[in-house]
Write a protein that holds these residues in place. Structure first.
Motif, PDB file in Angstrom:
ATOM      1  N   ALA A  54      -7.376   9.397   4.602  1.00 33.07           N
ATOM      2  CA  ALA A  54      -7.733   9.078   3.221  1.00 33.07           C
ATOM      3  C   ALA A  54      -9.154   9.522   2.892  1.00 33.07           C
ATOM      4  CB  ALA A  54      -7.585   7.580   2.972  1.00 33.07           C
ATOM      5  N   ALA A  55     -10.028   9.559   3.902  1.00 38.40           N
ATOM      6  CA  ALA A  55     -11.419   9.970   3.702  1.00 38.40           C
ATOM      7  C   ALA A  55     -11.628  11.451   4.006  1.00 38.40           C
ATOM      8  CB  ALA A  55     -12.330   9.125   4.584  1.00 38.40           C
ATOM      9  N   SER A  56     -10.549  12.180   4.260  1.00 39.55           N
ATOM     10  CA  SER A  56     -10.588  13.623   4.541  1.00 39.55           C
ATOM     11  C   SER A  56     -11.438  13.978   5.753  1.00 39.55           C
ATOM     12  CB  SER A  56     -11.093  14.398   3.314  1.00 39.55           C
ATOM     13  OG  SER A  56     -10.243  14.189   2.225  1.00 39.55           O
ATOM     14  N   ILE A  57     -11.289  13.198   6.801  1.00 38.87           N
ATOM     15  CA  ILE A  57     -11.951  13.493   8.068  1.00 38.87           C
ATOM     16  C   ILE A  57     -10.925  13.265   9.170  1.00 38.87           C
ATOM     17  CG2 ILE A  57     -12.857  11.147   8.287  1.00 38.87           C
ATOM     18  CD1 ILE A  57     -15.284  12.294   9.715  1.00 38.87           C
ATOM     19  N   SER A  58     -10.966  14.067  10.203  1.00 36.02           N
ATOM     20  CA  SER A  58     -10.003  13.850  11.280  1.00 36.02           C
ATOM     21  C   SER A  58     -10.504  12.706  12.170  1.00 36.02           C
ATOM     22  CB  SER A  58      -9.823  15.117  12.112  1.00 36.02           C
ATOM     23  OG  SER A  58     -10.940  15.321  12.940  1.00 36.02           O
ATOM     24  N   PRO A  59      -9.595  11.943  12.747  1.00 34.76           N
ATOM     25  CA  PRO A  59     -10.009  10.859  13.641  1.00 34.76           C
ATOM     26  C   PRO A  59     -10.839  11.381  14.809  1.00 34.76           C
ATOM     27  CG  PRO A  59      -7.699  10.625  13.090  1.00 34.76           C
ATOM     28  CD  PRO A  59      -8.143  11.947  12.546  1.00 34.76           C
ATOM     29  N   ASP A  60     -10.503  12.569  15.313  1.00 33.48           N
ATOM     30  CA  ASP A  60     -11.266  13.138  16.425  1.00 33.48           C
ATOM     31  C   ASP A  60     -12.707  13.412  16.016  1.00 33.48           C
ATOM     32  OD1 ASP A  60      -9.161  13.014  18.166  1.00 33.48           O
ATOM     33  OD2 ASP A  60      -8.556  15.092  17.861  1.00 33.48           O
ATOM     34  N   GLU A  61     -12.888  13.951  14.807  1.00 33.06           N
ATOM     35  CA  GLU A  61     -14.237  14.235  14.322  1.00 33.06           C
ATOM     36  C   GLU A  61     -15.024  12.938  14.148  1.00 33.06           C
ATOM     37  OE1 GLU A  61     -16.441  16.366  10.520  1.00 33.06           O
ATOM     38  OE2 GLU A  61     -14.292  16.612  10.795  1.00 33.06           O
ATOM     39  N   PHE A  62     -14.369  11.926  13.574  1.00 29.13           N
ATOM     40  CA  PHE A  62     -15.031  10.633  13.398  1.00 29.13           C
ATOM     41  C   PHE A  62     -15.456  10.056  14.750  1.00 29.13           C
ATOM     42  CE2 PHE A  62     -14.813   6.036  13.543  1.00 29.13           C
ATOM     43  CZ  PHE A  62     -15.777   5.707  12.602  1.00 29.13           C
ATOM     44  N   LEU A  63     -14.538  10.072  15.717  1.00 24.16           N
ATOM     45  CA  LEU A  63     -14.848   9.510  17.032  1.00 24.16           C
ATOM     46  C   LEU A  63     -15.917  10.323  17.754  1.00 24.16           C
ATOM     47  CD1 LEU A  63     -11.232   8.507  18.083  1.00 24.16           C
ATOM     48  CD2 LEU A  63     -13.115   6.951  17.545  1.00 24.16           C
ATOM     49  N   ALA A  64     -15.946  11.633  17.550  1.00 27.60           N
ATOM     50  CA  ALA A  64     -16.988  12.466  18.150  1.00 27.60           C
ATOM     51  C   ALA A  64     -18.347  12.131  17.557  1.00 27.60           C
ATOM     52  CB  ALA A  64     -16.668  13.941  17.947  1.00 27.60           C
ATOM     53  N   GLN A  65     -18.397  11.937  16.232  1.00 27.51           N
ATOM     54  CA  GLN A  65     -19.649  11.546  15.587  1.00 27.51           C
ATOM     55  C   GLN A  65     -20.110  10.182  16.093  1.00 27.51           C
ATOM     56  OE1 GLN A  65     -18.921  11.541  11.390  1.00 27.51           O
ATOM     57  NE2 GLN A  65     -18.865  13.768  11.237  1.00 27.51           N
ATOM     58  N   LEU A  66     -19.175   9.268  16.229  1.00 24.20           N
ATOM     59  CA  LEU A  66     -19.495   7.929  16.720  1.00 24.20           C
ATOM     60  C   LEU A  66     -20.042   7.995  18.143  1.00 24.20           C
ATOM     61  CD1 LEU A  66     -19.486   4.852  16.447  1.00 24.20           C
ATOM     62  CD2 LEU A  66     -17.076   4.890  17.108  1.00 24.20           C
ATOM     63  N   GLU A  67     -19.393   8.762  18.999  1.00 23.44           N
ATOM     64  CA  GLU A  67     -19.850   8.893  20.382  1.00 23.44           C
ATOM     65  C   GLU A  67     -21.239   9.513  20.444  1.00 23.44           C
ATOM     66  OE1 GLU A  67     -18.572  10.855  24.654  1.00 23.44           O
ATOM     67  OE2 GLU A  67     -17.490  11.437  22.853  1.00 23.44           O
ATOM     68  N   ALA A  68     -21.463  10.556  19.665  1.00 20.48           N
ATOM     69  CA  ALA A  68     -22.776  11.209  19.658  1.00 20.48           C
ATOM     70  C   ALA A  68     -23.856  10.244  19.183  1.00 20.48           C
ATOM     71  CB  ALA A  68     -22.738  12.447  18.781  1.00 20.48           C
ATOM     72  N   GLY A  69     -23.551   9.472  18.156  1.00 22.44           N
ATOM     73  CA  GLY A  69     -24.510   8.484  17.664  1.00 22.44           C
ATOM     74  C   GLY A  69     -24.820   7.411  18.691  1.00 22.44           C
ATOM     75  N   MET A  70     -23.796   6.965  19.396  1.00 23.75           N
ATOM     76  CA  MET A  70     -24.004   5.940  20.419  1.00 23.75           C
ATOM     77  C   MET A  70     -24.832   6.500  21.579  1.00 23.75           C
ATOM     78  SD  MET A  70     -20.281   4.118  20.300  1.00 23.75           S
ATOM     79  CE  MET A  70     -20.634   2.850  21.504  1.00 23.75           C
ATOM     80  N   ARG A  71     -24.607   7.762  21.929  1.00 23.04           N
ATOM     81  CA  ARG A  71     -25.395   8.393  22.996  1.00 23.04           C
ATOM     82  C   ARG A  71     -26.856   8.542  22.574  1.00 23.04           C
ATOM     83  NH1 ARG A  71     -22.545  10.964  27.232  1.00 23.04           N
ATOM     84  NH2 ARG A  71     -20.311  10.874  26.919  1.00 23.04           N
ATOM     85  N   ARG A  72     -27.091   8.944  21.319  1.00 24.72           N
ATOM     86  CA  ARG A  72     -28.473   9.066  20.830  1.00 24.72           C
ATOM     87  C   ARG A  72     -29.174   7.711  20.848  1.00 24.72           C
ATOM     88  NH1 ARG A  72     -26.022  12.594  17.144  1.00 24.72           N
ATOM     89  NH2 ARG A  72     -25.928  10.960  15.563  1.00 24.72           N
ATOM     90  N   ALA A  73     -28.472   6.677  20.431  1.00 28.67           N
ATOM     91  CA  ALA A  73     -29.063   5.335  20.432  1.00 28.67           C
ATOM     92  C   ALA A  73     -29.388   4.887  21.855  1.00 28.67           C
ATOM     93  CB  ALA A  73     -28.109   4.339  19.768  1.00 28.67           C
ATOM     94  N   ALA A  74     -28.517   5.180  22.795  1.00 25.84           N
ATOM     95  CA  ALA A  74     -28.766   4.819  24.196  1.00 25.84           C
ATOM     96  C   ALA A  74     -29.960   5.596  24.745  1.00 25.84           C
ATOM     97  CB  ALA A  74     -27.528   5.085  25.041  1.00 25.84           C
ATOM     98  N   ASP A  75     -30.068   6.877  24.382  1.00 28.69           N
ATOM     99  CA  ASP A  75     -31.211   7.681  24.824  1.00 28.69           C
ATOM    100  C   ASP A  75     -32.516   7.137  24.260  1.00 28.69           C
ATOM    101  OD1 ASP A  75     -29.587   9.354  26.287  1.00 28.69           O
ATOM    102  OD2 ASP A  75     -29.571  10.964  24.789  1.00 28.69           O
ATOM    103  N   ARG A  76     -32.511   6.747  22.980  1.00 29.83           N
ATOM    104  CA  ARG A  76     -33.717   6.182  22.359  1.00 29.83           C
ATOM    105  C   ARG A  76     -34.131   4.899  23.076  1.00 29.83           C
ATOM    106  NH1 ARG A  76     -31.347   7.751  17.465  1.00 29.83           N
ATOM    107  NH2 ARG A  76     -30.436   5.694  17.193  1.00 29.83           N
ATOM    108  N   THR A  77     -33.160   4.065  23.371  1.00 27.03           N
ATOM    109  CA  THR A  77     -33.450   2.810  24.047  1.00 27.03           C
ATOM    110  C   THR A  77     -34.036   3.067  25.429  1.00 27.03           C
ATOM    111  OG1 THR A  77     -31.675   1.707  22.853  1.00 27.03           O
ATOM    112  CG2 THR A  77     -32.456   0.634  24.849  1.00 27.03           C
TER     113      THR A  77
END
Length: 76
Positions: free
Chosen positions: A44-67
């Motif tokens: 419905a938001a015109s994004i693939s679930p894989d792309e969404f999950l990849a963005q989420l994973e990348a964001g979580m990795r960046r947050a872990a690196d910052r911490t």
């Protein structure tokens, strides 16, 4: 990489599983909290679930690196 498990989670379950980081990416992609499956909400938001999950994973990795960097800097 296809991850059928998370695609079948509801948006609410994704929020409960991944917390605040998921909330940020859901908001960025204009996906509301709901009981829709993630695959349907992403469609419905015109994004693939894989792309969404990849963005989420990348964001979580960046947050872990910052911490980790902040913790190292604190003890140096």
């Amino acid at each position: 990489m296809r991850n059928g498990n998370f695609e079948n989670y509801t948006v609410e379950e994704i929020l409960q599983t991944f917390g605040a980081e998921a909330r940020t990416f859901l908001r960025e992609n204009r996906i509301d909290r709901s009981h829709l499956r993630l695959a349907d909400a992403c469609a419905a938001a015109s994004i693939s679930p894989d792309e969404f999950l990849a963005q989420l994973e990348a964001g979580m990795r960046r947050a872990a690196d910052r911490t980790a960097t902040q913790n190292i800097a604190q003890y140096v």
